[in-house]
Design an enzyme around this catalytic site. Structure first.
Site, PDB file in Angstrom:
ATOM      1  N   LEU A 278       0.735  -1.221  -0.065  1.00  0.00           N
ATOM      2  CA  LEU A 278       0.107  -0.062  -0.065  1.00  0.00           C
ATOM      3  C   LEU A 278       0.875   1.272  -0.051  1.00  0.00           C
ATOM      4  O   LEU A 278       2.134   1.178   0.568  1.00  0.00           O
ATOM      5  CB  LEU A 278      -0.823   0.145   1.348  1.00  0.00           C
ATOM      6  N   ASP A 279       0.423   2.134  -0.825  1.00  0.00           N
ATOM      7  CA  ASP A 279       1.325   3.335  -0.972  1.00  0.00           C
ATOM      8  C   ASP A 279       1.350   4.299   0.620  1.00  0.00           C
ATOM      9  O   ASP A 279       0.390   3.943   1.306  1.00  0.00           O
ATOM     10  CB  ASP A 279       0.842   4.486  -1.939  1.00  0.00           C
ATOM     11  N   PRO A 280       2.159   4.812   0.961  1.00  0.00           N
ATOM     12  CA  PRO A 280       2.195   5.539   2.298  1.00  0.00           C
ATOM     13  C   PRO A 280       0.811   6.140   2.484  1.00  0.00           C
ATOM     14  O   PRO A 280       0.658   6.269   3.772  1.00  0.00           O
ATOM     15  CB  PRO A 280       3.650   6.527   2.135  1.00  0.00           C
ATOM     16  N   ASP A 281       0.443   7.098   1.639  1.00  0.00           N
ATOM     17  CA  ASP A 281      -0.737   8.012   1.844  1.00  0.00           C
ATOM     18  C   ASP A 281      -2.061   7.019   2.065  1.00  0.00           C
ATOM     19  O   ASP A 281      -2.953   7.565   2.377  1.00  0.00           O
ATOM     20  CB  ASP A 281      -0.916   9.104   0.744  1.00  0.00           C
ATOM     21  N   VAL A 282      -2.066   5.789   1.490  1.00  0.00           N
ATOM     22  CA  VAL A 282      -3.206   4.848   1.577  1.00  0.00           C
ATOM     23  C   VAL A 282      -3.555   4.626   2.701  1.00  0.00           C
ATOM     24  O   VAL A 282      -2.495   3.498   3.362  1.00  0.00           O
ATOM     25  CB  VAL A 282      -2.986   3.980   0.407  1.00  0.00           C
TER      26      VAL A 282
END
Length: 294
Positions: free
Chosen positions: A38-42
């Site tokens: 998962l991307d950091p902002d997700v």
């Protein structure tokens, strides 16, 4: 040794690797992996495998995923999401209705081809795309085929005073889908610059956000010697066809011998009673133990 699956609710601001690192310290267990970056902002569901369950993590990453997010029409960014710098702005189309958006979204259903964003971990010539992007270098990106089984608007169109339009969406997609790229491609199909302004993963590998635990909640439970957050390893093979075996076949598997079984599936999860004991792989007309879990 601790063995099992954790349904982790990854919070914004941390990478998937950060989550694994913190769980290793928290559980005092080195053998921990995750089932799908998962991307950091997700925010959202990040399946975690502990101990023996790491041997089946690859079968969890193959499962489809469900996301809920928001598209912003009116400008694009370097990263295709809200964390990037603005690349271009455009006026909204003269005619932009919910019916038009819905109709356009249906054109993305089924098998589609995507070009991964430059700010992604896809490797080209041994280097990750985001390394090229940070160095200001251009490189040809490999296109990939993904499957979109659901893509629908879940809120009214919200027109802002500064000339933007935002709406929420839900998408169910295959492994390897870049949802932010889907948001950009949707905007392109509508004739406007766009980016993904929010995203959360609401389901992955049969695990849902409603039953997920944050790192803080897990830490609190561990301090009380409460381990109910740990799910059986069987959750890791939920998407594989199941084959129940008898005592004789169990013995054969434990010795790594092949079995003749009534199935044509390429892979089987072999169960003895309620416990998964092996992953079997089709070889000619028989099944060979690929991974023995006992």
């Amino acid at each position: 040794m601790i063995n099992g699956i954790i349904n982790l609710k990854k919070e914004a601001g941390m990478t998937s690797h950060d989550a694994v690192f913190k769980l290793r310290k928290l559980l005092q267990e080195k053998k921990i992996g995750h089932g799908g970056t998962l991307d950091p902002d997700v925010v959202g569901v990040l399946p975690i495998a502990v101990g023996k369950a790491t041997r089946v993590i690859e079968y969890m990453t193959e499962a489809g995923k469900v996301y809920e997010g928001q598209v912003t029409l009116g400008y694009s960014t370097t990263t295709e999401d809200a964390s990037g710098e603005v690349v271009a702005r455009s006026s909204l189309p003269a005619v932009l209705t919910e019916e038009l958006v819905d109709q356009t979204m249906t054109t993305f259903l089924g098998k589609i081809t995507q070009t991964p964003p430059m700010y992604s971990a896809v490797k080209v010539n041994g280097r990750k795309l985001y390394e090229y992007a940070r160095a200001g270098e251009s490189v040809e990106r490999p296109r990939r085929e993904v499957t979109i089984s659901l893509f629908e608007r879940t809120s009214p169109l919200n027109f802002t005073e500064d000339g933007l339009c935002r709406f929420s969406f839900k998408v169910a997609c295959s492994k390897g889908t870049y949802v932010r790229t889907l948001a950009v491609d949707l905007g392109r199909a509508l004739g406007v610059e766009s980016h993904m302004s929010f995203l959360q993963r609401s389901a992955s590998a049969g695990l849902t956000l409603e039953t997920a635990y944050t790192l803080g909640e897990i830490a609190d439970m561990v301090s009380k010697q409460e381990m109910s957050f740990l799910l059986p390893i069987e959750y890791g093979v939920a998407d594989l066809p199941k084959m129940v075996i008898d005592d004789t076949e169990l013995t054969e598997i434990s010795f790594g011998r092949r079995l003749s079984l009534p199935s044509q599936e390429p892979l089987l999860a072999a169960f003895h009673g309620e416990k998964v004991i092996a992953i079997l792989e089709k070889r000619d007309q028989e099944y060979k133990p690929k991974k023995v879990l006992i």
